[in-house]
Motif scaffolding. Structure first.
Motif, PDB file in Angstrom:
ATOM      1  N   ALA A   1       0.840  -1.184   0.270  1.00 31.60           N
ATOM      2  CA  ALA A   1      -0.227   0.096  -0.165  1.00 31.60           C
ATOM      3  C   ALA A   1       0.700   1.402  -0.281  1.00 31.60           C
ATOM      4  O   ALA A   1       2.255   1.026   0.196  1.00 31.60           O
ATOM      5  N   VAL A   2       0.715   2.282  -0.551  1.00 26.27           N
ATOM      6  CA  VAL A   2       1.222   3.169  -0.883  1.00 26.27           C
ATOM      7  C   VAL A   2       0.429   4.760  -0.658  1.00 26.27           C
ATOM      8  O   VAL A   2      -1.056   4.992  -1.513  1.00 26.27           O
ATOM      9  N   ASN A   3       0.978   5.970  -0.082  1.00 23.11           N
ATOM     10  CA  ASN A   3       0.278   6.989   0.062  1.00 23.11           C
ATOM     11  C   ASN A   3       0.729   7.971  -1.024  1.00 23.11           C
ATOM     12  O   ASN A   3       2.261   8.731  -0.885  1.00 23.11           O
ATOM     13  N   PRO A   4      -0.300   8.004  -2.357  1.00 20.66           N
ATOM     14  CA  PRO A   4       1.106   8.814  -2.877  1.00 20.66           C
ATOM     15  C   PRO A   4       0.555  10.122  -2.584  1.00 20.66           C
ATOM     16  O   PRO A   4      -0.221  10.999  -1.813  1.00 20.66           O
ATOM     17  N   THR A   5       1.390  11.286  -3.460  1.00 19.03           N
ATOM     18  CA  THR A   5       1.169  13.023  -3.151  1.00 19.03           C
ATOM     19  C   THR A   5      -0.158  13.725  -3.127  1.00 19.03           C
ATOM     20  O   THR A   5      -0.866  13.490  -4.132  1.00 19.03           O
ATOM     21  N   GLY A   6      -0.525  14.063  -2.338  1.00 24.48           N
ATOM     22  CA  GLY A   6      -1.483  14.463  -1.947  1.00 24.48           C
ATOM     23  C   GLY A   6      -3.183  13.621  -1.391  1.00 24.48           C
ATOM     24  O   GLY A   6      -3.982  14.344  -1.378  1.00 24.48           O
ATOM     25  N   ALA A   7      -2.712  13.137  -1.332  1.00 24.00           N
ATOM     26  CA  ALA A   7      -3.858  11.808  -1.097  1.00 24.00           C
ATOM     27  C   ALA A   7      -4.088  11.962   0.069  1.00 24.00           C
ATOM     28  O   ALA A   7      -2.942  12.093   1.269  1.00 24.00           O
ATOM     29  N   ASN A   8      -5.688  11.659   0.596  1.00 28.11           N
ATOM     30  CA  ASN A   8      -6.173  11.475   1.943  1.00 28.11           C
ATOM     31  C   ASN A   8      -6.118  10.007   1.926  1.00 28.11           C
ATOM     32  O   ASN A   8      -6.441   9.323   3.249  1.00 28.11           O
ATOM     33  N   ASN A   9      -5.852   8.916   1.477  1.00 26.53           N
ATOM     34  CA  ASN A   9      -5.741   7.512   1.547  1.00 26.53           C
ATOM     35  C   ASN A   9      -5.243   7.151   1.023  1.00 26.53           C
ATOM     36  O   ASN A   9      -4.092   7.625   0.399  1.00 26.53           O
ATOM     37  N   LEU A  10      -5.158   5.794   1.052  1.00 27.88           N
ATOM     38  CA  LEU A  10      -3.889   4.616   0.569  1.00 27.88           C
ATOM     39  C   LEU A  10      -4.486   4.022  -0.743  1.00 27.88           C
ATOM     40  O   LEU A  10      -5.369   3.680  -1.084  1.00 27.88           O
ATOM     41  N   PHE A  11      -3.245   3.708  -2.082  1.00 30.82           N
ATOM     42  CA  PHE A  11      -3.288   3.059  -2.991  1.00 30.82           C
ATOM     43  C   PHE A  11      -2.977   1.486  -2.541  1.00 30.82           C
ATOM     44  O   PHE A  11      -1.814   1.457  -2.330  1.00 30.82           O
ATOM     45  N   PHE A  12      -3.924   0.585  -2.636  1.00 29.95           N
ATOM     46  CA  PHE A  12      -3.364  -0.876  -2.441  1.00 29.95           C
ATOM     47  C   PHE A  12      -2.775  -1.513  -3.968  1.00 29.95           C
ATOM     48  O   PHE A  12      -3.791  -1.305  -4.904  1.00 29.95           O
ATOM     49  N   GLY A  13      -2.312  -2.680  -3.820  1.00 30.50           N
ATOM     50  CA  GLY A  13      -2.064  -3.413  -4.958  1.00 30.50           C
ATOM     51  C   GLY A  13      -2.725  -4.671  -5.261  1.00 30.50           C
ATOM     52  O   GLY A  13      -3.343  -4.619  -4.333  1.00 30.50           O
ATOM     53  N   THR A  14      -3.461  -5.444  -6.193  1.00 31.89           N
ATOM     54  CA  THR A  14      -3.818  -6.583  -5.624  1.00 31.89           C
ATOM     55  C   THR A  14      -3.102  -7.941  -4.815  1.00 31.89           C
ATOM     56  O   THR A  14      -3.852  -8.879  -4.818  1.00 31.89           O
ATOM     57  N   GLY A  15      -1.926  -7.285  -3.931  1.00 31.83           N
ATOM     58  CA  GLY A  15      -1.768  -8.636  -3.737  1.00 31.83           C
ATOM     59  C   GLY A  15      -1.004  -9.825  -4.449  1.00 31.83           C
ATOM     60  O   GLY A  15      -0.649 -10.315  -6.104  1.00 31.83           O
ATOM     61  N   THR A  16       0.298 -10.451  -3.538  1.00 27.92           N
ATOM     62  CA  THR A  16       1.436 -11.108  -3.456  1.00 27.92           C
ATOM     63  C   THR A  16       0.833 -12.672  -2.697  1.00 27.92           C
ATOM     64  O   THR A  16       0.290 -12.437  -2.323  1.00 27.92           O
ATOM     65  N   ARG A  17       0.699 -13.674  -3.282  1.00 27.82           N
ATOM     66  CA  ARG A  17      -0.188 -14.777  -2.725  1.00 27.82           C
ATOM     67  C   ARG A  17       1.296 -15.814  -2.244  1.00 27.82           C
ATOM     68  O   ARG A  17       2.046 -16.177  -3.743  1.00 27.82           O
ATOM     69  N   LEU A  18       1.835 -16.157  -1.321  1.00 31.10           N
ATOM     70  CA  LEU A  18       2.970 -16.613  -0.917  1.00 31.10           C
ATOM     71  C   LEU A  18       2.320 -17.836  -0.099  1.00 31.10           C
ATOM     72  O   LEU A  18       1.360 -18.147   1.069  1.00 31.10           O
ATOM     73  N   THR A  19       3.273 -18.643  -0.483  1.00 30.67           N
ATOM     74  CA  THR A  19       2.669 -20.034  -0.379  1.00 30.67           C
ATOM     75  C   THR A  19       4.307 -20.814   0.880  1.00 30.67           C
ATOM     76  O   THR A  19       5.273 -21.115  -0.346  1.00 30.67           O
ATOM     77  N   VAL A  20       4.592 -21.384   2.262  1.00 28.61           N
ATOM     78  CA  VAL A  20       5.464 -21.719   2.529  1.00 28.61           C
ATOM     79  C   VAL A  20       5.552 -23.373   2.664  1.00 28.61           C
ATOM     80  O   VAL A  20       4.439 -23.657   3.157  1.00 28.61           O
ATOM     81  N   ILE A  21       6.453 -23.586   1.906  1.00 27.29           N
ATOM     82  CA  ILE A  21       6.326 -24.902   1.787  1.00 27.29           C
ATOM     83  C   ILE A  21       6.691 -26.408   2.570  1.00 27.29           C
ATOM     84  O   ILE A  21       8.219 -25.756   2.894  1.00 27.29           O
TER      85      ILE A  21
END
Lengths: 111, 113
Positions: A90-110
């Motif tokens: 998640a990132v807070n861009p310049t002048g924004a009052n909220n966060l922008f999220f990526g769609t996520g990376t799914r991690l599996t630990v075997i």
């Protein structure tokens, strides 16, 4: 545009290895950066925040920020099966009052 | 215990009905947010509020309404105008400006049939 991009994965690593998760963002003036962990069916949980260039370590987690290249990464050392989850950048861009999220990376630990 | 509560955890409604999702926080945070999450997608911002009696639309506000009458509470109403309301709804809060960490409630899973 104020986009945040992540590789959706899935990323699989063996137990005990280092998991490396990457995120790029488009707004060069962004100031605040966060990593959240989300288990299936649960809400996101904040695990790391970083505001300045360089590395920030917290236990087995290290966040790395490179503003010149506009990327932020998360390293998980000694990965455990309990680390298996989706990791959201998640990132807070310049002048924004909220966060922008990526769609996520799914991690599996075997095990 | 400080935190954010959302209720109910699961909610089932018939198409055409309005439904209100509750979000309460006792963290003394100024800012509160509503997100929607669909399977395989990221979080999308519906509404946010930085102070009492003031709120702003996010990226997908159509078909939703909110109120902020108290600092601790930020309920979300999903109206019958929302075309695809079935989703996982997440409420979050933060201290406000400058924007620092956001903390999430446990979420409400809404199913509309």
């Amino acid at each position: 545009q104020k986009e945040v991009e992540q590789n959706s994965g899935p990323l699989s690593v063996p137990e005990g290895a280092i998991a490396s998760l990457n995120c790029t963002y488009s707004d060069r003036g962004s100031q605040s950066f966060f990593w959240y962990r989300q288990y299936s069916g649960k809400s996101p949980e904040l695990i790391m925040s970083i505001y300045s260039n360089g590395d920030k370590e917290d236990g087995r987690f290290t966040a790395q920020l490179n503003k010149a290249s506009q990327y932020v990464s998360l390293l998980i050392r000694d990965s455990q099966p309990s680390d298996s989850a989706t990791y959201l950048c998640a990132v807070n861009p310049t002048g924004a009052n909220n966060l922008f999220f990526g769609t996520g990376t799914r991690l599996t630990v075997i095990p | 215990d400080g935190g954010i509560t959302q209720s109910p955890k699961y909610l089932f409604r018939k198409e055409g009905q309005n439904v209100t999702l509750s979000c309460e926080q006792n963290l003394n945070h100024d800012a509160m947010y509503w997100y929607r999450q669909d399977p395989g997608q990221g979080l999308r911002l519906i509404y946010y509020s930085q102070i009492v009696n003031d709120f702003q639309k996010g990226d997908i506000a159509e078909g939703y309404s909110v109120s902020r009458e108290k600092k601790e509470s930020f309920p979300l109403t999903v109206t019958s105008a929302q075309k695809n309301p079935t989703a996982f709804y997440l409420c979050a809060s933060s201290k406000g400006r400058p924007l620092r960490e956001q903390y999430f409630g446990p979420g409400t899973r809404l199913t509309v049939t």
